[in-house]
Write a protein that holds these residues in place. Sequence first.
Motif, PDB file in Angstrom:
ATOM      1  N   TYR A 101      -8.961   0.660   3.246  1.00  0.00           N
ATOM      2  CA  TYR A 101      -9.475   1.933   2.720  1.00  0.00           C
ATOM      3  C   TYR A 101      -9.123   3.090   3.650  1.00  0.00           C
ATOM      4  CZ  TYR A 101     -12.206  -1.041  -0.415  1.00  0.00           C
ATOM      5  OH  TYR A 101     -12.589  -1.966  -1.348  1.00  0.00           O
ATOM      6  N   ALA A 102      -9.210   2.858   4.962  1.00  0.00           N
ATOM      7  CA  ALA A 102      -8.846   3.921   5.914  1.00  0.00           C
ATOM      8  C   ALA A 102      -7.372   4.267   5.812  1.00  0.00           C
ATOM      9  CB  ALA A 102      -9.197   3.479   7.339  1.00  0.00           C
ATOM     10  N   ASN A 103      -6.526   3.256   5.670  1.00  0.00           N
ATOM     11  CA  ASN A 103      -5.083   3.512   5.556  1.00  0.00           C
ATOM     12  C   ASN A 103      -4.731   4.214   4.246  1.00  0.00           C
ATOM     13  OD1 ASN A 103      -4.164   2.474   8.061  1.00  0.00           O
ATOM     14  ND2 ASN A 103      -4.404   0.390   7.291  1.00  0.00           N
ATOM     15  N   MET A 104      -5.458   3.887   3.172  1.00  0.00           N
ATOM     16  CA  MET A 104      -5.253   4.611   1.913  1.00  0.00           C
ATOM     17  C   MET A 104      -5.558   6.096   2.093  1.00  0.00           C
ATOM     18  SD  MET A 104      -6.919   1.829  -0.746  1.00  0.00           S
ATOM     19  CE  MET A 104      -6.884   2.956  -2.142  1.00  0.00           C
ATOM     20  N   HIS A 105      -6.651   6.377   2.806  1.00  0.00           N
ATOM     21  CA  HIS A 105      -7.038   7.758   3.078  1.00  0.00           C
ATOM     22  C   HIS A 105      -5.983   8.452   3.932  1.00  0.00           C
ATOM     23  CE1 HIS A 105     -10.659  10.609   3.860  1.00  0.00           C
ATOM     24  NE2 HIS A 105      -9.526  11.258   4.023  1.00  0.00           N
ATOM     25  N   LYS A 106      -5.540   7.775   4.990  1.00  0.00           N
ATOM     26  CA  LYS A 106      -4.520   8.345   5.865  1.00  0.00           C
ATOM     27  C   LYS A 106      -3.222   8.610   5.103  1.00  0.00           C
ATOM     28  CE  LYS A 106      -6.019   6.162  10.210  1.00  0.00           C
ATOM     29  NZ  LYS A 106      -5.555   5.416  11.394  1.00  0.00           N
ATOM     30  N   ALA A 107      -2.825   7.635   4.274  1.00  0.00           N
ATOM     31  CA  ALA A 107      -1.577   7.781   3.513  1.00  0.00           C
ATOM     32  C   ALA A 107      -1.679   8.920   2.504  1.00  0.00           C
ATOM     33  CB  ALA A 107      -1.254   6.465   2.805  1.00  0.00           C
ATOM     34  N   PHE A 108      -2.857   9.052   1.876  1.00  0.00           N
ATOM     35  CA  PHE A 108      -3.050  10.153   0.918  1.00  0.00           C
ATOM     36  C   PHE A 108      -2.939  11.493   1.637  1.00  0.00           C
ATOM     37  CE2 PHE A 108      -5.750  13.277  -1.181  1.00  0.00           C
ATOM     38  CZ  PHE A 108      -5.276  13.229  -2.489  1.00  0.00           C
ATOM     39  N   ASN A 109      -3.558  11.598   2.808  1.00  0.00           N
ATOM     40  CA  ASN A 109      -3.481  12.847   3.566  1.00  0.00           C
ATOM     41  C   ASN A 109      -2.048  13.166   3.962  1.00  0.00           C
ATOM     42  OD1 ASN A 109      -6.233  13.184   3.422  1.00  0.00           O
ATOM     43  ND2 ASN A 109      -6.651  12.350   5.451  1.00  0.00           N
ATOM     44  N   MET A 110      -1.297  12.125   4.347  1.00  0.00           N
ATOM     45  CA  MET A 110       0.091  12.351   4.733  1.00  0.00           C
ATOM     46  C   MET A 110       0.927  12.791   3.535  1.00  0.00           C
ATOM     47  SD  MET A 110       2.982   9.670   6.039  1.00  0.00           S
ATOM     48  CE  MET A 110       3.231   9.149   4.330  1.00  0.00           C
ATOM     49  N   ALA A 111       0.723  12.130   2.387  1.00  0.00           N
ATOM     50  CA  ALA A 111       1.525  12.442   1.200  1.00  0.00           C
ATOM     51  C   ALA A 111       1.202  13.816   0.643  1.00  0.00           C
ATOM     52  CB  ALA A 111       1.299  11.375   0.125  1.00  0.00           C
ATOM     53  N   ASN A 112       0.000  14.321   0.931  1.00  0.00           N
ATOM     54  CA  ASN A 112      -0.422  15.604   0.381  1.00  0.00           C
ATOM     55  C   ASN A 112      -0.665  16.645   1.464  1.00  0.00           C
ATOM     56  OD1 ASN A 112      -0.954  14.964  -2.668  1.00  0.00           O
ATOM     57  ND2 ASN A 112      -1.913  13.286  -1.546  1.00  0.00           N
ATOM     58  N   LYS A 113       0.042  16.516   2.587  1.00  0.00           N
ATOM     59  CA  LYS A 113      -0.216  17.426   3.703  1.00  0.00           C
ATOM     60  C   LYS A 113       0.188  18.866   3.403  1.00  0.00           C
ATOM     61  CE  LYS A 113       4.130  16.060   5.943  1.00  0.00           C
ATOM     62  NZ  LYS A 113       4.714  15.420   7.143  1.00  0.00           N
ATOM     63  N   LEU A 161       0.843  -1.194   0.000  1.00  0.00           N
ATOM     64  CA  LEU A 161       0.000   0.000   0.000  1.00  0.00           C
ATOM     65  C   LEU A 161       0.879   1.245   0.000  1.00  0.00           C
ATOM     66  CD1 LEU A 161      -3.072   0.223   0.012  1.00  0.00           C
ATOM     67  CD2 LEU A 161      -2.981   0.617   2.464  1.00  0.00           C
ATOM     68  N   ASP A 162       0.637   2.135  -0.952  1.00  0.00           N
ATOM     69  CA  ASP A 162       1.479   3.324  -1.134  1.00  0.00           C
ATOM     70  C   ASP A 162       1.549   4.156   0.141  1.00  0.00           C
ATOM     71  OD1 ASP A 162       1.995   2.650  -3.717  1.00  0.00           O
ATOM     72  OD2 ASP A 162       0.482   3.971  -4.595  1.00  0.00           O
ATOM     73  N   HIS A 163       2.749   4.535   0.505  1.00  0.00           N
ATOM     74  CA  HIS A 163       3.060   5.537   1.540  1.00  0.00           C
ATOM     75  C   HIS A 163       2.882   5.065   2.980  1.00  0.00           C
ATOM     76  CE1 HIS A 163       3.515   8.373  -1.680  1.00  0.00           C
ATOM     77  NE2 HIS A 163       2.236   8.290  -2.027  1.00  0.00           N
ATOM     78  N   ILE A 164       2.160   3.960   3.252  1.00  0.00           N
ATOM     79  CA  ILE A 164       1.946   3.643   4.663  1.00  0.00           C
ATOM     80  C   ILE A 164       3.221   3.146   5.338  1.00  0.00           C
ATOM     81  CG2 ILE A 164      -0.475   3.065   4.225  1.00  0.00           C
ATOM     82  CD1 ILE A 164       0.257   0.171   4.990  1.00  0.00           C
ATOM     83  N   ALA A 165       4.219   2.738   4.562  1.00  0.00           N
ATOM     84  CA  ALA A 165       5.481   2.281   5.162  1.00  0.00           C
ATOM     85  C   ALA A 165       6.186   3.394   5.911  1.00  0.00           C
ATOM     86  CB  ALA A 165       6.406   1.710   4.084  1.00  0.00           C
ATOM     87  N   GLN A 166       5.839   4.648   5.625  1.00  0.00           N
ATOM     88  CA  GLN A 166       6.462   5.785   6.298  1.00  0.00           C
ATOM     89  C   GLN A 166       5.626   6.302   7.464  1.00  0.00           C
ATOM     90  OE1 GLN A 166       6.202   5.950   2.617  1.00  0.00           O
ATOM     91  NE2 GLN A 166       8.092   4.765   2.787  1.00  0.00           N
ATOM     92  N   MET A 167       4.515   5.642   7.773  1.00  0.00           N
ATOM     93  CA  MET A 167       3.635   6.087   8.861  1.00  0.00           C
ATOM     94  C   MET A 167       3.917   5.291  10.128  1.00  0.00           C
ATOM     95  SD  MET A 167       0.056   6.420   6.740  1.00  0.00           S
ATOM     96  CE  MET A 167      -0.867   6.903   8.203  1.00  0.00           C
ATOM     97  N   PRO A 168       3.907   5.928  11.296  1.00  0.00           N
ATOM     98  CA  PRO A 168       4.090   5.181  12.554  1.00  0.00           C
ATOM     99  C   PRO A 168       2.965   4.173  12.767  1.00  0.00           C
ATOM    100  CG  PRO A 168       4.286   7.564  12.903  1.00  0.00           C
ATOM    101  CD  PRO A 168       3.758   7.375  11.512  1.00  0.00           C
ATOM    102  N   LEU A 169       3.280   3.074  13.431  1.00  0.00           N
ATOM    103  CA  LEU A 169       2.275   2.050  13.692  1.00  0.00           C
ATOM    104  C   LEU A 169       1.056   2.622  14.405  1.00  0.00           C
ATOM    105  CD1 LEU A 169       4.454  -0.993  14.873  1.00  0.00           C
ATOM    106  CD2 LEU A 169       3.446  -0.625  12.612  1.00  0.00           C
ATOM    107  N   LYS A 170       1.272   3.575  15.301  1.00  0.00           N
ATOM    108  CA  LYS A 170       0.150   4.124  16.065  1.00  0.00           C
ATOM    109  C   LYS A 170      -0.810   4.937  15.210  1.00  0.00           C
ATOM    110  CE  LYS A 170       2.776   8.210  17.545  1.00  0.00           C
ATOM    111  NZ  LYS A 170       3.367   8.905  18.720  1.00  0.00           N
ATOM    112  N   GLU A 171      -0.429   5.265  13.976  1.00  0.00           N
ATOM    113  CA  GLU A 171      -1.305   6.013  13.086  1.00  0.00           C
ATOM    114  C   GLU A 171      -1.989   5.130  12.051  1.00  0.00           C
ATOM    115  OE1 GLU A 171       0.585   9.401  11.373  1.00  0.00           O
ATOM    116  OE2 GLU A 171       1.270  10.186  13.309  1.00  0.00           O
ATOM    117  N   LEU A 172      -1.671   3.844  12.040  1.00  0.00           N
ATOM    118  CA  LEU A 172      -2.287   2.923  11.083  1.00  0.00           C
ATOM    119  C   LEU A 172      -3.526   2.274  11.687  1.00  0.00           C
ATOM    120  CD1 LEU A 172       0.855   1.071   9.676  1.00  0.00           C
ATOM    121  CD2 LEU A 172      -0.449   2.897   8.580  1.00  0.00           C
TER     122      LEU A 172
END
Length: 452
Positions: free
Chosen positions: A430-442, A142-153
């Motif tokens: 789907y939630a992680n995709m949304h979170k990752a998109f928000n992080m990548a486009n913050k 899944l794109d970008h979630i590898a850079q997110m802390p576990l507590k945010e997934l």
Amino acid sequence: MYLSFLLIICYTLPPLLRACPIYLTISLDGKTLQDSHIEVNWGPECHEYPEWIGIFNEDPSTAYVPPEARITDITNSSGKIVSDVKIGKLRFPQGWNNYDENVVPIEYPKGKCLPYYVASFNGTELLTVECLKIQPNWMSKLDHIAQMPLKELFIPGTHASAAYVANLTKTKSVLIKDYVVAQQFDVWSQLVFGIRYLDFSIGYDKIDDVYDSNNADNFYIVNENKLVRPLRSVLKDIKRFVQLSHEVVILDFSSFPIGFYKHPERHSGLNHLLREEVGDIVYIRNTSTQEGSKQCDELTIEEIRKDNKYLIILYPVQELPYPESESKMLCSNWKRFSTAFMNTSEALDNMRLLFSKKQNSPIQNEGWVFQAIRSMEQSLNNNKLETAKERAAILNPKVTSWLKGPWSLAANVVAFDYFSNTNIIDVAIYANMHKAFNMANKNFVNFEIVSV
């Protein structure tokens, strides 16, 4: 400072394109998995009802196939119907079955459909297609979630993860069948479907034995104060899965109800078993006092996998004698919250408090586990001792429905009994995709222009 601008133009879709969301789950009505029926679920917020929904054993969008079952008269905005179609003998694609040795499995970044499809129609016009699927590689792909802390997934999990019996028809004990067993699938299959958090209660067999606490065969999975299966075989399955999939998995050793009280040496023996079986794939914490040292919930998937490590082990380290209590292989348990002794309305109120993360919420910026379960004691409040399946059948659909709104973006670990009658893995993805998109486009500013 410069900001980039992301312009998103939204428009109102024609009625037929605002299709009613549908998905498949597995009913808890069968005495065995093979006898269990396919459930058709639709909603929430299903406003444009299809004329009919069909269950197929092939993808109806690629070839004409007659439906195995047909459902009409969809009039509610959400619902669930148990079909007449049984699961039967379930097989995964080659390489992903537990008995497929010496076979390198194909990776499925977007999941792989099993031969159970559901589709909605208006007349002969196909509206939507979904399937019962495995997701063995979702986290690593899944794109970008590898850079997110576990507590945010949002991490989908199971409670009493290894409380499973392969052949219930040969089990004579009603207690085991109805109250101890908590999952339709073994741990290997749960991981193949996409579960990434496993909850273990551990017991020590031969509790009168005080001299052989390092005997690995004495450590058992426990549920409802009953020994279920040896822990060692479960650890071997987990290790083989993560080496094939390269997925990160969290093991949470949550309780020790049999044989551990006032026996720290048995915690030491269990720690020895973990080092022996999975020590080479467990993330080793950086305990440096220098700036940059992280708590385990702050780690990213990228950091964990850097040295071919895949497991995070949560453990009540205070139970271990020194110096093992400072083992770099173990992380302290995350906060844990449970609906075990709540009725449905209390569970909803509790979720509202936890998932809001407002100032009065006990959850703030940290890793945490939400267990969507009901205890036997709570079922007695309804003047009936409900089985584990009956309790899960009542609670699971409600919790997954509640999580499909904004609460999914606040979720961390969510664990179920009988996860297979939910679509929690898709909800998490789907939630992680949304979170990752928000992080990548913050750094983007989003203007929405709505055209009617």
